[in-house]
Write a protein that holds these residues in place. Structure first.
Motif, PDB file in Angstrom:
ATOM      1  N   ILE A 133      33.448  38.587  34.494  1.00  0.00           N
ATOM      2  CA  ILE A 133      33.310  39.000  35.893  1.00  0.00           C
ATOM      3  C   ILE A 133      33.897  40.396  36.019  1.00  0.00           C
ATOM      4  O   ILE A 133      35.105  40.588  35.918  1.00  0.00           O
ATOM      5  CB  ILE A 133      34.061  38.037  36.835  1.00  0.00           C
ATOM      6  CG1 ILE A 133      33.555  36.607  36.643  1.00  0.00           C
ATOM      7  CG2 ILE A 133      33.935  38.472  38.286  1.00  0.00           C
ATOM      8  CD1 ILE A 133      32.178  36.347  37.167  1.00  0.00           C
ATOM      9  N   GLY A 135      34.947  43.784  37.935  1.00  0.00           N
ATOM     10  CA  GLY A 135      35.348  44.169  39.294  1.00  0.00           C
ATOM     11  C   GLY A 135      36.848  44.067  39.443  1.00  0.00           C
ATOM     12  O   GLY A 135      37.489  43.259  38.764  1.00  0.00           O
ATOM     13  N   THR A 140      37.303  39.900  44.052  1.00  0.00           N
ATOM     14  CA  THR A 140      36.907  39.549  42.685  1.00  0.00           C
ATOM     15  C   THR A 140      38.078  38.930  41.926  1.00  0.00           C
ATOM     16  O   THR A 140      37.892  37.997  41.146  1.00  0.00           O
ATOM     17  CB  THR A 140      36.357  40.801  41.961  1.00  0.00           C
ATOM     18  OG1 THR A 140      35.242  41.262  42.711  1.00  0.00           O
ATOM     19  CG2 THR A 140      35.916  40.495  40.556  1.00  0.00           C
ATOM     20  N   ASN A 144      38.113  35.300  40.171  1.00  0.00           N
ATOM     21  CA  ASN A 144      38.537  35.047  38.788  1.00  0.00           C
ATOM     22  C   ASN A 144      39.597  33.954  38.721  1.00  0.00           C
ATOM     23  O   ASN A 144      39.570  33.111  37.826  1.00  0.00           O
ATOM     24  CB  ASN A 144      39.057  36.335  38.153  1.00  0.00           C
ATOM     25  CG  ASN A 144      37.968  37.030  37.371  1.00  0.00           C
ATOM     26  OD1 ASN A 144      37.193  36.375  36.660  1.00  0.00           O
ATOM     27  ND2 ASN A 144      37.877  38.336  37.489  1.00  0.00           N
ATOM     28  N   VAL A 301      31.567  33.951  47.474  1.00  0.00           N
ATOM     29  CA  VAL A 301      31.415  35.261  46.838  1.00  0.00           C
ATOM     30  C   VAL A 301      30.936  36.255  47.890  1.00  0.00           C
ATOM     31  O   VAL A 301      29.801  36.151  48.373  1.00  0.00           O
ATOM     32  CB  VAL A 301      30.392  35.184  45.683  1.00  0.00           C
ATOM     33  CG1 VAL A 301      30.496  36.413  44.810  1.00  0.00           C
ATOM     34  CG2 VAL A 301      30.596  33.927  44.859  1.00  0.00           C
ATOM     35  N   ARG A 307      32.999  44.591  49.167  1.00  0.00           N
ATOM     36  CA  ARG A 307      33.974  44.816  48.072  1.00  0.00           C
ATOM     37  C   ARG A 307      33.514  46.022  47.263  1.00  0.00           C
ATOM     38  O   ARG A 307      33.261  45.935  46.067  1.00  0.00           O
ATOM     39  CB  ARG A 307      34.122  43.570  47.192  1.00  0.00           C
ATOM     40  CG  ARG A 307      32.793  42.914  46.845  1.00  0.00           C
ATOM     41  CD  ARG A 307      32.973  41.761  45.881  1.00  0.00           C
ATOM     42  NE  ARG A 307      31.754  40.984  45.783  1.00  0.00           N
ATOM     43  CZ  ARG A 307      31.218  40.577  44.641  1.00  0.00           C
ATOM     44  NH1 ARG A 307      31.760  40.879  43.500  1.00  0.00           N
ATOM     45  NH2 ARG A 307      30.119  39.864  44.647  1.00  0.00           N
ATOM     46  N   ASP A 310      34.409  47.435  43.719  1.00  0.00           N
ATOM     47  CA  ASP A 310      33.834  46.937  42.459  1.00  0.00           C
ATOM     48  C   ASP A 310      32.674  47.806  41.966  1.00  0.00           C
ATOM     49  O   ASP A 310      32.297  47.727  40.792  1.00  0.00           O
ATOM     50  CB  ASP A 310      33.298  45.502  42.654  1.00  0.00           C
ATOM     51  CG  ASP A 310      34.425  44.487  42.793  1.00  0.00           C
ATOM     52  OD1 ASP A 310      35.579  44.854  42.491  1.00  0.00           O
ATOM     53  OD2 ASP A 310      34.148  43.346  43.198  1.00  0.00           O
TER      54      ASP A 310
END
Ligand SMILES: Nc1ncnc2c1ncn2[C@@H]1O[C@H](COP(=O)(O)OP(=O)(O)OP(=O)(O)O)[C@@H](O)[C@H]1O
Ligand SMILES: [Mg+2]
Length: 445
Positions: A133, A135, A140, A144, A301, A307, A310
């Motif tokens: 993943i 970012g 993010t 995670n 998400v 975001r 990212d």
């Protein structure tokens, strides 16, 4: 394939060279020599190490390899009196040990297994890398953390988010990291199956269950036994099927269509949707009991525009990926990256990825610039403003220029492939070539 054999008995090295003739055996008799060889050779896959190396202890070499060159598998050779050390070696990361006198039959089998194991480990870490993943935004990081938690537990996971935010990517990662990750994850998109086919897709059918059922077929849930099933677009599951899914989740067994025998199934459920399931529950389109059942762990998400931090990391990540795949290295300059970071990306990460691929394909230089980006975002405007809108031309000239601009744009979008461009423009390739000559359009193939 190169194998290192470390044994103070030269006869052992010689006999292994005879027996393992398919491999290149590099032999030596001390830890010092072994370290020297390891520092020069980088293609050694497996090391076979005697535990009693004269005055030295083979376990020291094992611990050196495991701490510095952990992708080499180690097989230990142990005398009867050393069996405790052999057991300890496994704890220290050795793949296996064989006892003296060495059975050459056995060493072949153990060596093959070690090589298979190594290949599997390499494939597995490649897969893990694929679903990393990328970012560094707060959102993010939280995702995670949730992925880490979800992969240690066996609970159902529900992943929410707009199209292209990475729901399937996350599901893949959770599955891979979980205890079920060695088996393949089964996927089913609930929006893609007509209601009448749901049951046979989910549960499978027995031979003769209906016209056309000429053989028995396992359903997706049964195929996910010992693994994970990923039900995408769960919000589209018809109410009639929701009840059936709930029953399976509660009973942990299925009955194939046309059958009567319950078959136990042990699977982990991950679902994803871009619909607000709570709203669907209110509207009585989604069963409340099923909602609670599938949403034990919920991962939301957020869209990429919420975001933006990212975006630069994702951009360089995709650029690096496509550079490696194509063996051409390209980077992006700050101006272009700034514009990209401000874009809204309705299609989220998928749209960003596609944009990067197009930029990579269409940009001429090694560094992607603002111009390349503007060209892609608004190709017609880019060419036309230069030549048409800044001066007054006879209509016939303007028409020609517009046509030329348009054909050039389509050619670039199709990587200068004339047949594909002709299809996009709905003309015959020969007519396109003729018109290109008339308009003085030249392209490099
Ligand atoms: N955090 C991330 N880091 C790297 N790549 C990502 C990340 N999130 C998503 N991707 C990539 O973006 C693309 C879209 O992701 P994915 O298919 O998982 O989205 P989705 O939410 O399932 O979309 P849809 O709702 O349309 O099915 C994929 O190529 C995926 O590998
Ligand atoms: Mg998806």
């Amino acid at each position: 394939m190169k194998i290192l054999v470390v044994d103070d008995n030269v006869d052992v090295i010689k006999s292994l060279q005879d027996v393992l003739e398919d491999y290149e055996i590099i032999g030596c008799s001390s830890i010092g020599e072994a370290k020297e060889i390891l520092s020069q050779e980088n293609e050694i896959e497996v090391a076979i190490i005697d535990i009693m190396l004269g005055e030295e202890n083979g376990l020291d070499l094992l611990s050196y390899i495991k701490s510095s060159l952990s992708n080499i598998e180690c097989i230990m050779i142990s005398g009867y009196s050393n069996i405790e050390k052999a057991v300890l070696s496994i704890k220290m990361g050795a793949y296996d040990f064989i006892e003296k006198p060495i059975s050459y039959q056995k060493i072949k089998v153990v060596l093959n297994n070690a090589i298979e194991h190594k290949k599997y480990k390499e494939l597995f870490s490649k897969e893990l890398k694929k679903y990393e993943i990328i970012g560094n935004s707060k959102a993010t990081k939280k995702i995670n953390e949730l992925i880490e938690k979800a992969s240690k537990l066996d609970f159902p996971v529900l992943i929410y988010g707009e199209s292209g935010v990475g729901k399937e990517h996350i599901a893949n990662l959770i599955h891979l990291k979980s205890k079920r990750g060695k088996n393949e994850m089964v996927k089913l998109n609930c929006a893609a199956i007509p209601e009448s086919l749901f049951e046979s897709e989910f549960f499978g059918y027995e031979k003769g269950a209906f016209t056309g059922a000429v053989t028995q077929k396992k359903g997706k849930i049964e195929l996910a036994h010992n693994s994970t099933i990923f039900l995408d677009e769960i919000g589209e599951l018809p109410l009639s099927q929701q009840a059936k899914l709930l029953r399976v989740l509660e009973d942990k067994n299925i009955i194939r269509v046309g059958g009567n025998k319950p078959i136990p199934v042990d699977f982990r459920l991950i679902t994803a949707t871009n619909k607000d399931l709570q709203n669907l529950v209110k509207e009585q389109k989604f069963r409340e009991d099923l909602f609670y059942r599938i949403g034990v762990i919920i991962i939301e998400v957020p869209p990429l525009r919420e975001r933006r931090e990212d975006i630069p990391l994702l951009t360089t990540h995709f650029l690096k990926q496509v550079s490696i795949e194509n063996n051409i290295e390209k980077s992006i300059d700050k101006d272009a990256l700034d514009i990209i970071s401000q874009m809204d990306f309705k299609g989220n990460i998928r749209e960003l990825k596609n944009l990067i691929l197009r930029l990579f394909g269409l940009s001429e230089g090694k560094i992607i610039t603002k111009n390349d980006l503007e060209y892609i975002l608004n190709p017609c405007k880019q060419i036309a403003t230069d030549s048409i809108f800044e001066k007054t031309l006879p209509l016939s000239e303007a028409k020609k220029l517009l046509e030329k601009t348009y054909i050039l744009t389509q050619l670039r979008l199709n990587n200068n492939n004339i047949s594909k461009t002709a299809i996009s423009l709905n003309v015959l390739p020969n007519n396109l070539i003729r018109r290109m000559k008339e308009l003085d359009i030249k392209v490099s193939q």
